[in-house]
Enzyme design. Structure first.
Site, PDB file in Angstrom:
ATOM      1  N   GLY A  24       0.848  -1.194   0.000  1.00  0.00           N
ATOM      2  CA  GLY A  24       0.000   0.000   0.000  1.00  0.00           C
ATOM      3  C   GLY A  24       0.880   1.239   0.000  1.00  0.00           C
ATOM      4  N   LEU A  25       0.228   2.372  -0.124  1.00  0.00           N
ATOM      5  CA  LEU A  25       0.948   3.648  -0.194  1.00  0.00           C
ATOM      6  C   LEU A  25       1.715   3.945   1.082  1.00  0.00           C
ATOM      7  CD1 LEU A  25      -1.883   5.863  -1.768  1.00  0.00           C
ATOM      8  CD2 LEU A  25       0.173   4.996  -2.934  1.00  0.00           C
ATOM      9  N   SER A  26       2.683   4.827   0.997  1.00  0.00           N
ATOM     10  CA  SER A  26       3.365   5.326   2.188  1.00  0.00           C
ATOM     11  C   SER A  26       2.314   6.042   3.051  1.00  0.00           C
ATOM     12  CB  SER A  26       4.471   6.311   1.769  1.00  0.00           C
ATOM     13  OG  SER A  26       5.120   6.818   2.905  1.00  0.00           O
ATOM     14  N   GLY A  27       2.263   5.705   4.311  1.00  0.00           N
ATOM     15  CA  GLY A  27       1.276   6.337   5.189  1.00  0.00           C
ATOM     16  C   GLY A  27      -0.058   5.610   5.230  1.00  0.00           C
ATOM     17  N   SER A  28      -0.148   4.482   4.533  1.00  0.00           N
ATOM     18  CA  SER A  28      -1.433   3.753   4.522  1.00  0.00           C
ATOM     19  C   SER A  28      -1.648   2.997   5.822  1.00  0.00           C
ATOM     20  CB  SER A  28      -1.491   2.789   3.326  1.00  0.00           C
ATOM     21  OG  SER A  28      -0.401   1.882   3.369  1.00  0.00           O
ATOM     22  N   GLY A  29      -0.553   2.729   6.549  1.00  0.00           N
ATOM     23  CA  GLY A  29      -0.685   2.025   7.835  1.00  0.00           C
ATOM     24  C   GLY A  29      -0.025   0.659   7.857  1.00  0.00           C
ATOM     25  N   LYS A  30       0.738   0.324   6.816  1.00  0.00           N
ATOM     26  CA  LYS A  30       1.361  -1.018   6.728  1.00  0.00           C
ATOM     27  C   LYS A  30       2.205  -1.336   7.965  1.00  0.00           C
ATOM     28  CE  LYS A  30       3.736  -0.043   2.999  1.00  0.00           C
ATOM     29  NZ  LYS A  30       3.308   1.366   2.876  1.00  0.00           N
ATOM     30  N   SER A  31       3.145  -0.455   8.268  1.00  0.00           N
ATOM     31  CA  SER A  31       4.080  -0.733   9.367  1.00  0.00           C
ATOM     32  C   SER A  31       3.366  -0.732  10.717  1.00  0.00           C
ATOM     33  CB  SER A  31       5.221   0.288   9.374  1.00  0.00           C
ATOM     34  OG  SER A  31       5.906   0.217   8.141  1.00  0.00           O
TER      35      SER A  31
ATOM     36  N   SER B 193       5.898  -1.728  -2.280  1.00  0.00           N
ATOM     37  CA  SER B 193       5.875  -2.708  -3.384  1.00  0.00           C
ATOM     38  C   SER B 193       4.845  -2.295  -4.438  1.00  0.00           C
ATOM     39  CB  SER B 193       5.626  -4.128  -2.870  1.00  0.00           C
ATOM     40  OG  SER B 193       4.629  -4.198  -1.880  1.00  0.00           O
TER      41      SER B 193
HETATM   42  S1  ADX Z   1       9.254   0.295  -2.269  1.00  0.00           S
HETATM   43  O1  ADX Z   1       8.521   1.103  -3.261  1.00  0.00           O
HETATM   44  O2  ADX Z   1      10.576  -0.082  -2.759  1.00  0.00           O
HETATM   45  O3  ADX Z   1       8.461  -0.883  -1.821  1.00  0.00           O
HETATM   46  P1  ADX Z   1       9.756   0.837   0.497  1.00  0.00           P
HETATM   47  O4  ADX Z   1       8.527   0.320   1.154  1.00  0.00           O
HETATM   48  O5  ADX Z   1      10.993  -0.006   0.570  1.00  0.00           O
HETATM   49  O6  ADX Z   1       9.428   1.263  -1.015  1.00  0.00           O
HETATM   50  O7  ADX Z   1      10.130   2.249   1.139  1.00  0.00           O
HETATM   51  C1  ADX Z   1       9.136   3.225   1.238  1.00  0.00           C
HETATM   52  C2  ADX Z   1       9.467   4.232   2.330  1.00  0.00           C
HETATM   53  O8  ADX Z   1      10.586   5.001   1.954  1.00  0.00           O
HETATM   54  C3  ADX Z   1       8.318   5.197   2.517  1.00  0.00           C
HETATM   55  O9  ADX Z   1       7.471   4.803   3.567  1.00  0.00           O
HETATM   56  C4  ADX Z   1       9.004   6.508   2.838  1.00  0.00           C
HETATM   57  O10 ADX Z   1       9.222   6.616   4.229  1.00  0.00           O
HETATM   58  C5  ADX Z   1      10.358   6.382   2.189  1.00  0.00           C
HETATM   59  N1  ADX Z   1      10.528   7.074   0.885  1.00  0.00           N
HETATM   60  C6  ADX Z   1      11.559   7.883   0.595  1.00  0.00           C
HETATM   61  N2  ADX Z   1      11.517   8.275  -0.685  1.00  0.00           N
HETATM   62  C7  ADX Z   1      10.415   7.705  -1.248  1.00  0.00           C
HETATM   63  C8  ADX Z   1       9.834   7.726  -2.557  1.00  0.00           C
HETATM   64  N3  ADX Z   1      10.373   8.433  -3.551  1.00  0.00           N
HETATM   65  N4  ADX Z   1       8.700   7.003  -2.774  1.00  0.00           N
HETATM   66  C9  ADX Z   1       8.156   6.304  -1.780  1.00  0.00           C
HETATM   67  N5  ADX Z   1       8.644   6.243  -0.521  1.00  0.00           N
HETATM   68  C10 ADX Z   1       9.778   6.918  -0.241  1.00  0.00           C
END
Ligand code: ADX
Length: 251
Positions: A83-90, A157
């Site tokens: 899911g998106l960053s900030g979606s609550g995964k962690s 991912s």
């Molecule tokens: S993934 O896309 O390769 O799966 P991953 O989950 O390891 O990303 O890392 C994402 C985390 O890195 C985000 O939660 C955020 O804190 C940080 N981050 C830094 N730069 C980016 C970016 N350009 N896109 C998304 N996340 C980023």
């Protein structure tokens, strides 16, 4: 019930299977200066999926996976939170880990931000680096799973193909894709790390959902709709799923 099994529908937001953020560049798009696909190019970089070493032989152990699972009283499984960053995964992953350990189960979290400090510290956020990030974590998760551990992975991912490849390397029933569904608006509203604000100002390139794509899962085993439900509800749903499917006892 707001988040639900993949056979149901998400109460709010888009159904699984859509993309958010800019479209992924056409395969072999100009960003890469080539007309070949990422999968095709993968073989050349040496970074992904091809085996370089020759003269290596698989060495079997004397302990079976079933023995380890019996020892632990559970079934090994990779619960892949995407899911998106900030979606609550962690947040969901660490709370579920705690809930299971409190019940005497062996769980472990692999977290994107954490793993990028060590094993994957040489990777950034280009499409190829993200693919390699997910490939490595997929392999690590598989090892944990085969050790009998309930492993929660917490990585954006963003590419379906990368997640599907992780599913493929796992055995039947060993991989559970859990889509932590929250819209860009929800995540941006939370902006816990202040990254969306930076991304909007153009200070973070290729930021997922803003200037890089996220491809929603088409058939996740589980959808946790964090637009609508609390962390406790999501964790309850996740642990309930694992229990119902028999992962919390040995085979
Ligand atoms: S993934 O896309 O390769 O799966 P991953 O989950 O390891 O990303 O890392 C994402 C985390 O890195 C985000 O939660 C955020 O804190 C940080 N981050 C830094 N730069 C980016 C970016 N350009 N896109 C998304 N996340 C980023």
């Amino acid at each position: 019930m707001r988040g639900m099994d993949a056979s149901g529908r998400i109460a709010r937001g888009r159904p699984p299977g859509h993309s958010v953020g800019p479209a992924r560049l056409p395969r072999g798009g100009e960003q890469y200066g080539t007309t070949r696909s990422r999968s095709e190019r993968r073989g050349e970089t040496g970074a992904v999926s091809t085996q370089k070493a020759t003269n290596i032989t698989w060495h079997e152990g004397h302990v079976e996976r079933a023995d380890r699972e019996k020892l632990l009283g559970q079934r090994g499984v990779t619960v892949w939170l995407t899911g998106l960053s900030g979606s609550g995964k962690s947040t969901i992953a660490v709370a579920a880990e705690k809930a299971l350990v409190e019940r005497g189960r062996m769980a472990y979290v692999l977290d994107g931000d954490n793993v990028r400090h060590g094993l994957n510290s040489n990777l950034g956020f280009s499409p190829d680096d993200r693919t390699e990030n997910i490939r490595r974590i997929g392999e690590v998760a598989k090892l944990f799973c085969e050790a009998g551990v309930i492993v929660f992975t917490s990585f954006i991912s963003p590419y379906r193909e990368d997640r599907d490849r992780v599913r493929e390397i796992h055995g039947d029933g060993d991989f559970v894709e859990a889509y932590v569904a929250a819209s860009v608006e929800t995540c941006e509203g939370r902006d816990v790390k202040g990254l969306y604000a930076k991304a909007r100002k153009g200070e973070i390139p290729e930021f997922t959902g803003i200037s890089a794509p996220y491809e929603e899962p088409e058939k996740p085993e589980l959808v946790l709709d964090t637009n609508a439900q609390s962390v406790e509800e999501s964790v309850g749903e996740l642990v309930g799923f694992l229990e119902r499917k028999g992962y919390l006892s040995a085979r």
